[in-house]
Every structure is written in C-alpha cells, then in structure tokens.
Write a protein that holds these residues in place. Structure first.
Motif, PDB file in Angstrom:
ATOM      1  N   THR A  16      38.109  31.877  50.100  1.00 15.06           N
ATOM      2  CA  THR A  16      36.831  31.391  50.027  1.00 15.06           C
ATOM      3  C   THR A  16      36.598  31.406  48.477  1.00 15.06           C
ATOM      4  OG1 THR A  16      36.181  33.354  50.377  1.00 15.06           O
ATOM      5  CG2 THR A  16      35.962  31.959  52.044  1.00 15.06           C
ATOM      6  N   GLN A  75      26.353  25.625  47.247  1.00 13.76           N
ATOM      7  CA  GLN A  75      26.256  26.038  48.688  1.00 13.76           C
ATOM      8  C   GLN A  75      26.872  24.789  49.573  1.00 13.76           C
ATOM      9  OE1 GLN A  75      23.357  28.205  50.127  1.00 13.76           O
ATOM     10  NE2 GLN A  75      23.860  29.993  49.142  1.00 13.76           N
ATOM     11  N   SER A  79      30.873  24.251  51.058  1.00 16.01           N
ATOM     12  CA  SER A  79      31.036  24.150  52.389  1.00 16.01           C
ATOM     13  C   SER A  79      32.111  22.900  52.539  1.00 16.01           C
ATOM     14  CB  SER A  79      29.781  23.872  53.002  1.00 16.01           C
ATOM     15  OG  SER A  79      28.928  25.008  53.136  1.00 16.01           O
ATOM     16  N   GLU A  83      36.184  22.994  54.029  1.00 14.62           N
ATOM     17  CA  GLU A  83      36.499  21.970  55.261  1.00 14.62           C
ATOM     18  C   GLU A  83      38.073  21.754  55.129  1.00 14.62           C
ATOM     19  OE1 GLU A  83      34.127  18.588  55.352  1.00 14.62           O
ATOM     20  OE2 GLU A  83      32.370  19.490  55.471  1.00 14.62           O
ATOM     21  N   TRP A 115      28.737  36.036  57.356  1.00 13.77           N
ATOM     22  CA  TRP A 115      29.505  35.211  56.913  1.00 13.77           C
ATOM     23  C   TRP A 115      30.922  35.663  57.398  1.00 13.77           C
ATOM     24  CZ3 TRP A 115      29.920  31.270  53.272  1.00 13.77           C
ATOM     25  CH2 TRP A 115      31.194  31.297  52.401  1.00 13.77           C
ATOM     26  N   TYR A 119      33.703  33.125  59.700  1.00 10.56           N
ATOM     27  CA  TYR A 119      35.099  32.477  59.853  1.00 10.56           C
ATOM     28  C   TYR A 119      36.020  32.941  60.722  1.00 10.56           C
ATOM     29  CZ  TYR A 119      33.592  29.860  55.704  1.00 10.56           C
ATOM     30  OH  TYR A 119      32.954  28.633  54.811  1.00 10.56           O
TER      31      TYR A 119
END
Length: 222
Positions: A16, A75, A79, A83, A115, A119
């Motif tokens: 991330t 943000q 995102s 993906e 968060w 994931y």
C-alpha cells in the motif's frame, strides 16, 4: 526456540505504501510542489505526526487548497492504484508454512483495524492470524515498540521466541526496540531508505526459504 512470526501489514503483506506515495506525489505536482521520498519517508510505517502529507501544502506552504477535496482526491487515486495490487511474493507461502509448523501468527500494524481487516479479508488471509494489534490498541505506534509488545502478549510468547517481518525503517526500529529479530523485505519505495541491522534482508519472502528462518520450528514438528 522460535514459536511465533509477526507480520507488519502496510508494505509488507501488500504494498500500500508505494501507491500512497505515488498518489500524494502526483497530487503535489498539480500544485507545482515536488514531494521527495526523503520528506515522505517521515510518515512511512508510522503515524502522520512527523510529516502529514494531507496538511503540508496548507499548513507549511500556505497554499489555498480545500482540505476535504484534496484528501478525497488522494484517497480516490490510491484506491484506483490498489485495484491492481496483489499480495507480495512469498507472504502466502510463509503463512501456510507457519500454520503447518505450528507457529503462532501475529500482525502488528500502525494502521487502524478497519483498514487492516479490509485487506486481510479481501486477500483471504484473515483467518491465519492468531493475534492482530493495530493503532486502535496502543497509544504509540511504530517506531515505538508498544505494538510489538502487545502482540507478543497476545500470542503468549517472549521476544526471543518470535521473528518479525518488516518493510520499513520505522517498523524495524519498533521490532528491535521490542527485542524481536527482524527479517526485512523492503518494497519499491522503502528499499531506498536507511535500515539498521537485521536477521535477513531480501527483496521478497520468496527469495528466503521459510526453513532458513524457522529451521528450529520446522524441525520440532517433524
């Protein structure tokens, strides 16, 4: 005798961190500001207290930017980048090997639980973890050792009975301060940063055999 493995989350299990840096860097460029990695590294693997990339343009440079719109744009871009992001190489194999070897599996993350759980569940690995500690559980996140100390307590093991898996200097400092040996797997962003000593340093866990790190634990189960 090693009894547990403790993973960091952001940048270690799934990258991330690179997506965040790219999203912020491109947002800064729109305002003709260069966001260097050196500056941004102040918030990698820790809280935003040392450097807050959401606020810097407004509070330090006094640019007339709408905070909410800026945050939403960053943000959204993050995102979109996430993906196409997948679990880092070797992580699943380590989780599977740890479970088969009877090791306890923990996770210590400076991010919020919501968060992290999002994931872990998307990746299908949530159920591997015996103990998860996040920013919601402590007063001080990494590089403070509190997250690791809480995870050790939750797993019921001592520091010298665990090994940490980290990708950032702040995370590695936290593990070291807790007395836990650390395996470093820096990602494309953190690999340029300065680290201290470690048990092993590899590009990914796929480059380091599980049996090399956990030889005693594996032998114990045979």
């Amino acid at each position: 005798m090693t009894k547990a493995i403790i993973f960091d989350f952001d940048g270690t299990i799934i990258d991330t961190e690179t997506a965040w840096y790219v999203a912020f860097r491109e947002a800064y460029k729109k305002h003709e500001v260069d966001l260097s990695l050196e500056m941004y590294s102040g918030c990698i693997g820790t809280s935003l207290h040392k450097f807050n990339p959401y606020e810097y343009l407004m509070t330090d440079l006094n640019l007339p930017i709408d905070r909410d719109e800026f945050r939403k744009a960053v943000q959204l871009h993050h995102s979109q980048l996430m993906e196409v992001e997948e679990m880092r190489p070797g992580v699943l194999e380590y989780l599977q090997s740890a479970k088969q070897s009877g090791l306890k599996i923990g996770l210590a993350s400076s991010s919020p639980l919501e968060w992290v759980e999002k994931y872990l569940k998307q990746l299908g690995i949530y159920d591997y973890f015996d103990c998860i500690r996040t920013a919601d559980d402590v007063q001080n996140v990494k590089p403070d050792p509190e997250l690791y100390l809480q995870t050790l307590k939750g797993l019921g093991v001592k520091a010298d009975e665990a090994i940490a898996i980290e990708d950032s200097p702040n995370g590695a400092k936290a593990a070291e301060a807790a007395g836990i040996p650390c395996v470093l797997t820096p990602n494309s962003i953190t690999k340029t940063l300065e680290f201290g000593n470690s048990l092993h340093r590899v590009e990914s866990l796929r480059d380091l055999a599980f049996s090399t790190v956990f030889a005693g634990a594996v032998a114990q189960t045979k």
